[in-house]
Design an enzyme around this catalytic site. Structure first.
Site, PDB file in Angstrom:
ATOM      1  N   CYS A 101       0.853  -1.195  -0.011  1.00 15.56           N
ATOM      2  CA  CYS A 101       0.000   0.132   0.169  1.00 15.56           C
ATOM      3  C   CYS A 101       0.960   1.221   0.028  1.00 15.56           C
ATOM      4  CB  CYS A 101      -0.907   0.055   1.130  1.00 15.56           C
ATOM      5  SG  CYS A 101      -1.906   1.522   1.260  1.00 15.56           S
ATOM      6  N   CYS A 160      -0.743   4.240   1.990  1.00 19.85           N
ATOM      7  CA  CYS A 160      -0.268   4.048   3.611  1.00 19.85           C
ATOM      8  C   CYS A 160       1.040   4.459   3.857  1.00 19.85           C
ATOM      9  CB  CYS A 160      -0.838   2.597   3.940  1.00 19.85           C
ATOM     10  SG  CYS A 160      -2.100   1.969   3.237  1.00 19.85           S
ATOM     11  N   ASP A 161       1.969   3.904   3.172  1.00 22.76           N
ATOM     12  CA  ASP A 161       3.354   3.808   3.701  1.00 22.76           C
ATOM     13  C   ASP A 161       4.198   4.764   2.902  1.00 22.76           C
ATOM     14  OD1 ASP A 161       2.519   1.836   5.591  1.00 22.76           O
ATOM     15  OD2 ASP A 161       2.906   0.191   4.152  1.00 22.76           O
TER      16      ASP A 161
END
Ligand code: NAP
Length: 315
Positions: free
Chosen positions: A137, A140-141
């Site tokens: 992701c 997300c990261d």
């Protein structure tokens, strides 16, 4: 002893398909119960900008879209509960959904469990997954990889999108694909391949994520499938974007699934199954289109079919 509650409609999953089914069945006064799994909001919550959802000319943030859909479902009376369905018994009415030490009973069931990221299975991937540098992701990261080099594995729209998103943070993004042309749509492929920070690594398969002894990714070893030559890309992050696996396992013995685990609907319908009153919708049942809008459309079809089934069978 009081009779156990039998729900009119239980919807499993809170992605586009599940929440659209919730909006429709809640508006039909069926008081649906939605069982929420490990990724509330589904795959769209891990996407940044959604540019192709109808009605949003400027694009819409995936998380916001799902948040709005959830509020819309709740507004009409949808109930949400955290529960992981582990097994089912569809042999009689009411249908039984086994969730740990609890069994949910339902007249109709809409399965909208989506799909989970596929992994490569190469050494180092599992060991370094999570906070150690391997992830699925970018939304997300991605921000953890400011001014670092990263690699994205895959050649579809997801890989192109992840690579482009990562250019906001990373100093360089290697896009590792096993063939010499991307599967991604033309517009995404052109954007990714022409971006100055993206370096294409064509005809290459990942072999190993390096860094296990140190507990952090230190490189990605790749092999050129034409020459056989191996090289190590000096990356700190590895983003796996090679497609998805449908989340159908708990239901596979009760319903028809194909060789890849996707639900196979009954003839003449996209969402009906061989079990009366049990429907499937979204990415768990669609390996062809796999779009937010098509998942929403299937959720709508399943809801309308469930409503009609209940009307005919005394819901
Ligand atoms: P996908 O289209 O199935 O692409 C998967 C990619 O991973 C393919 O390029 C495939 O290579 C590669 N791959 C598969 N297994 C591999 C392995 N073991 N090792 C190395 N590479 C492997 O999946 P996706 O990109 O997640 O997209 C899924 C669906 O969502 C598509 O319909 C896509 O259009 C849609 N989507 C749309 C958007 C958008 O419109 N903005 C964004 C994301 C996703 P091959 O090409 O050689 O098979």
């Amino acid at each position: 002893m009081s009779n156990p509650t039998v729900e009119n409609v239980v919807i499993i999953g809170t992605g586009c398909a599940g929440l659209t089914a919730a909006v429709y069945t809640a508006r039909a006064n069926l008081n649906p119960l939605v069982l929420e799994g490990p990724l509330p909001g589904g795959q769209l919550t891990t996407t940044s900008e959604v540019e192709n959802f109808p009605g949003f000319p400027e694009g819409v943030d995936g998380f916001q879209l799902m948040d709005g859909l959830r509020k819309q479902a709740a507004k009409f009376g949808t109930r949400f509960e955290q529960a992981q369905v582990q097994a089912v018994d569809f042999s009689a009415l009411p249908r039984k959904l086994m969730c740990g030490d609890r069994t949910v009973l339902a007249r109709t069931v809409i399965i909208a469990t989506g799909a989970s990221p596929r992994m490569t299975g190469i050494p180092g991937e599992r060991e370094l997954y999570g906070g150690k540098g391997v992830t699925t992701c970018a939304t997300c990261d991605g921000a953890f990889y400011r001014k670092m080099e990263v690699a994205v594995i895959g050649g579809g729209d997801s890989a192109a999108e992840e690579a482009l998103f990562l250019t906001r943070f990373a100093s360089k993004v290697y896009l590792v694909h096993r063939r010499d042309s991307l599967r991604a749509s033309k517009i995404m492929a052109e954007r990714a391949t022409s971006h100055p920070k993206v370096q294409m690594v064509w005809d290459s398969v990942p072999v190993e994520v390096e860094g296990v002894p140190q507990g952090a990714v230190s490189g990605l070893r790749v092999r050129n499938v034409k020459s056989g030559a191996e090289t190590v890309l000096p990356v700190k992050g590895v983003f796996v974007a090679i497609g998805h696996v449908p989340n159908s396992a708990p239901f596979a013995s009760a319903l028809d699934v194909d060789e890849n685990g996707y639900f196979v609907p009954a003839k003449g319908s996209q969402v009906r199954t061989k079990v009366p009153g049990v429907y499937v919708a979204g990415d768990c049942a669609d390996h062809v289109y796999r779009q937010a809008i098509t998942a929403a459309g299937m959720g709508c079809q399943a809801a309308i079919d469930a409503e009609r089934w209940l009307a005919e069978h005394g819901g």
